[in-house]
Design an enzyme around this catalytic site. Structure first.
Site, PDB file in Angstrom:
ATOM      1  N   LYS A   1       0.422  -1.368  -0.080  1.00  0.00           N
ATOM      2  CA  LYS A   1      -0.033  -0.052   0.163  1.00  0.00           C
ATOM      3  C   LYS A   1       0.602   1.338   0.165  1.00  0.00           C
ATOM      4  CE  LYS A   1      -3.369   2.919   1.178  1.00  0.00           C
ATOM      5  NZ  LYS A   1      -3.652   3.822  -0.304  1.00  0.00           N
TER       6      LYS A   1
ATOM      7  N   LYS B   1       0.641  12.174   5.828  1.00  0.00           N
ATOM      8  CA  LYS B   1       1.267  10.929   7.298  1.00  0.00           C
ATOM      9  C   LYS B   1       1.730  10.001   5.875  1.00  0.00           C
ATOM     10  CE  LYS B   1      -2.108   8.530   7.259  1.00  0.00           C
ATOM     11  NZ  LYS B   1      -2.601   6.539   7.129  1.00  0.00           N
TER      12      LYS B   1
HETATM   13  N1  LIG Z   1      -9.791   8.768   1.420  1.00  0.00           N
HETATM   14  C1  LIG Z   1      -9.180   8.435   0.612  1.00  0.00           C
HETATM   15  O1  LIG Z   1      -9.311   7.706  -0.434  1.00  0.00           O
HETATM   16  C2  LIG Z   1      -8.234   6.139   1.205  1.00  0.00           C
HETATM   17  C3  LIG Z   1      -7.406   6.095   0.192  1.00  0.00           C
HETATM   18  C4  LIG Z   1      -7.818   4.827   0.476  1.00  0.00           C
HETATM   19  C5  LIG Z   1      -6.406   4.717   2.270  1.00  0.00           C
HETATM   20  N2  LIG Z   1      -6.942   5.161   3.188  1.00  0.00           N
HETATM   21  C6  LIG Z   1      -6.702   5.188   4.100  1.00  0.00           C
HETATM   22  O2  LIG Z   1      -7.974   5.161   4.806  1.00  0.00           O
HETATM   23  C7  LIG Z   1      -7.751   5.696   6.753  1.00  0.00           C
HETATM   24  C8  LIG Z   1      -9.404   5.924   6.789  1.00  0.00           C
HETATM   25  O3  LIG Z   1      -9.295   7.053   5.689  1.00  0.00           O
HETATM   26  P1  LIG Z   1     -10.616   8.334   5.862  1.00  0.00           P
HETATM   27  O4  LIG Z   1     -10.454   9.393   4.185  1.00  0.00           O
HETATM   28  O5  LIG Z   1     -11.521   7.505   5.875  1.00  0.00           O
HETATM   29  O6  LIG Z   1     -10.428   9.314   7.285  1.00  0.00           O
HETATM   30  P2  LIG Z   1     -11.178  10.419   7.750  1.00  0.00           P
HETATM   31  O7  LIG Z   1     -12.455  10.537   6.970  1.00  0.00           O
HETATM   32  O8  LIG Z   1     -10.308  11.018   7.851  1.00  0.00           O
HETATM   33  O9  LIG Z   1     -11.983   9.570   9.059  1.00  0.00           O
HETATM   34  C9  LIG Z   1     -10.543   8.888  10.378  1.00  0.00           C
HETATM   35  C10 LIG Z   1     -11.822   8.809  10.844  1.00  0.00           C
HETATM   36  O10 LIG Z   1     -10.596   7.995  11.631  1.00  0.00           O
HETATM   37  C11 LIG Z   1     -11.574   8.309  13.373  1.00  0.00           C
HETATM   38  N3  LIG Z   1     -10.145   8.616  14.059  1.00  0.00           N
HETATM   39  C12 LIG Z   1      -9.087   9.933  14.032  1.00  0.00           C
HETATM   40  N4  LIG Z   1      -8.863   9.420  14.901  1.00  0.00           N
HETATM   41  C13 LIG Z   1      -9.101   9.192  15.830  1.00  0.00           C
HETATM   42  C14 LIG Z   1      -8.610   8.023  16.830  1.00  0.00           C
HETATM   43  N5  LIG Z   1      -8.486   9.556  18.179  1.00  0.00           N
HETATM   44  N6  LIG Z   1      -9.833   7.311  18.070  1.00  0.00           N
HETATM   45  C15 LIG Z   1     -10.563   7.072  17.132  1.00  0.00           C
HETATM   46  N7  LIG Z   1     -11.287   7.333  16.009  1.00  0.00           N
HETATM   47  C16 LIG Z   1     -10.446   8.643  15.321  1.00  0.00           C
HETATM   48  C17 LIG Z   1     -12.299   9.539  12.831  1.00  0.00           C
HETATM   49  O11 LIG Z   1     -12.984   9.493  14.014  1.00  0.00           O
HETATM   50  P3  LIG Z   1     -13.701  10.731  13.596  1.00  0.00           P
HETATM   51  O12 LIG Z   1     -15.067  11.143  13.100  1.00  0.00           O
HETATM   52  O13 LIG Z   1     -14.136  11.341  15.315  1.00  0.00           O
HETATM   53  O14 LIG Z   1     -13.124  11.981  13.834  1.00  0.00           O
HETATM   54  C18 LIG Z   1     -12.717   8.941  11.758  1.00  0.00           C
HETATM   55  O15 LIG Z   1     -13.214   7.870  11.399  1.00  0.00           O
HETATM   56  C19 LIG Z   1      -6.717   6.252   7.032  1.00  0.00           C
HETATM   57  O16 LIG Z   1      -5.286   5.696   6.775  1.00  0.00           O
HETATM   58  C20 LIG Z   1      -6.581   6.549   5.109  1.00  0.00           C
HETATM   59  O17 LIG Z   1      -4.864   7.057   5.177  1.00  0.00           O
HETATM   60  C21 LIG Z   1      -8.031   7.494   2.535  1.00  0.00           C
END
Ligand SMILES: NC(=O)c1ccc[n+]([C@@H]2O[C@H](COP(=O)([O-])OP(=O)(O)OC[C@H]3O[C@@H](n4cnc5c(N)ncnc54)[C@H](OP(=O)(O)O)[C@@H]3O)[C@@H](O)[C@H]2O)c1
Length: 301
Positions: A173, A241
């Site tokens: 990844k 990150k």
């Molecule tokens: N977006 C993309 O296109 C994409 C593609 C591939 C992979 N990813 C990866 O997938 C993962 C999620 O991405 P995303 O885009 O869905 O991110 P996001 O929208 O920022 O969501 C992050 C999630 O993590 C939770 N969180 C963060 N810190 C926390 C803590 N200390 N304790 C408990 N919950 C916590 C957040 O809760 P709250 O709602 O309370 O903030 C939210 O549910 C990441 O690792 C990212 O690198 C993302």
């Protein structure tokens, strides 16, 4: 056959549509999110809402985490109301968050010492594929366990790969995301160069899409750039990150990443300028500022 009870933790941009697909596929689903309002969005699909990770552990056979980073995963694991305070011997965690191989192995060691089992299953594809259930999923961990969970993973992803032991999925990844970061950064630099030099941004885009360098990713980000749409599909802070994780991993295994190092600095600057919650393509805005483009001329739309 009775379907496993699934617990889903982390209902952000990616997690919410992934969990929705699990509910639609008929799995008994319980969800938890730190900010509770996002969890209630899944109730109309029949998902139960847990108030703590501990409740998720108690009500699930398989727990999926889709969280920002490794500290977030550790936070939901630990503490009196954490996942590890509940659960049964042999309960399974599938962590789909993007973390480093080292972090993934360390989390596996911690939870396996408490009787849990773990697969890592980070994804490629953004919010569109998460919604459509067509993500790519790269799995690391025990292969038999992977085979057992293939049906559940298929609800979220179309291309599912077993990469090897714990760490192999997350390393794959990160290596892909290295290329995503490079394409996004080079598109932004190219657009800043063209715009600063007086080329019409739309015309520049029209030509770019006809060339061999216009990957599906470049075409999608170009469209957002030309429209001035910087709303997050893949938040810039997560790309920042991931770049840090690539550099750390490269250092630890002796793989120099000089171009990635420069791109990492660019994303550090954009994050410091408060652009972390915008999409990764907002790196263009930083480059436009550095090029001295005024607000009137910096936006390519
Ligand atoms: N977006 C993309 O296109 C994409 C593609 C591939 C992979 N990813 C990866 O997938 C993962 C999620 O991405 P995303 O885009 O869905 O991110 P996001 O929208 O920022 O969501 C992050 C999630 O993590 C939770 N969180 C963060 N810190 C926390 C803590 N200390 N304790 C408990 N919950 C916590 C957040 O809760 P709250 O709602 O309370 O903030 C939210 O549910 C990441 O690792 C990212 O690198 C993302």
């Amino acid at each position: 056959m009775t379907k496993n009870r699934v617990g889903f933790i982390g209902l952000g941009l990616m997690g919410a549509p992934m969990a929705a697909n699990i509910a639609r596929a008929g799995y008994p689903l319980t969800v938890y999110n730190r900010s509770a309002d996002k969890a209630h969005g899944l109730s109309p699909l029949g998902a139960k809402v847990a108030e703590t990770p501990l409740q998720i552990a108690a009500q699930s056979d398989v727990v999926i985490t889709m969280l920002s980073d490794a500290p977030a995963v550790e936070q939901v694991l630990r503490g009196e109301e954490g996942l590890l305070a509940g659960g049964r011997d042999g309960e399974l965690l599938i962590d789909m968050s993007t973390v480093s191989p080292e972090q993934s192995r360390s989390i596996a060691i911690e939870i396996e010492s408490q009787g849990w089992r773990k697969l890592e299953a980070p994804v490629f594809g953004s919010t569109g594929p998460a919604r459509d259930g067509t993500l790519g999923i790269m799995v690391g961990g025990d292969e038999t366990l992977f085979q057992e969970q293939h049906e559940l993973l298929s609800v979220m992803g179309q291309d599912i790969f077993y990469m090897g032991p714990m760490g192999a999925g997350t390393l794959t990844k990160l290596a892909f995301n290295l290329m995503v970061a490079a394409q996004v950064a080079s598109l932004a630099e190219a657009m800043a160069l063209a715009t600063k030099g007086g080329v019409d941004p739309r015309q520049f885009g029209d030509v770019l899409v006809k060339t061999a360098v216009a990957s599906a990713l470049v075409k999608r980000k170009l469209g957002n750039l030309v429209e001035g749409d910087f709303s997050a599909a893949f938040p810039l802070k997560h790309m920042h990150k991931d770049l840090g994780l690539m550099i750390d991993t490269g250092h630890s295994i002796g793989a120099p990443l000089p171009a990635t190092g420069a791109i990492h600095e660019l994303f550090t600057a954009a994050t410091a300028r408060g652009r972390g919650d915008q999409d990764a393509i907002a790196i263009y805005c930083l480059l436009a500022e550095l090029a001295g483009l005024t607000p009137d001329t910096s936006s390519p739309h």
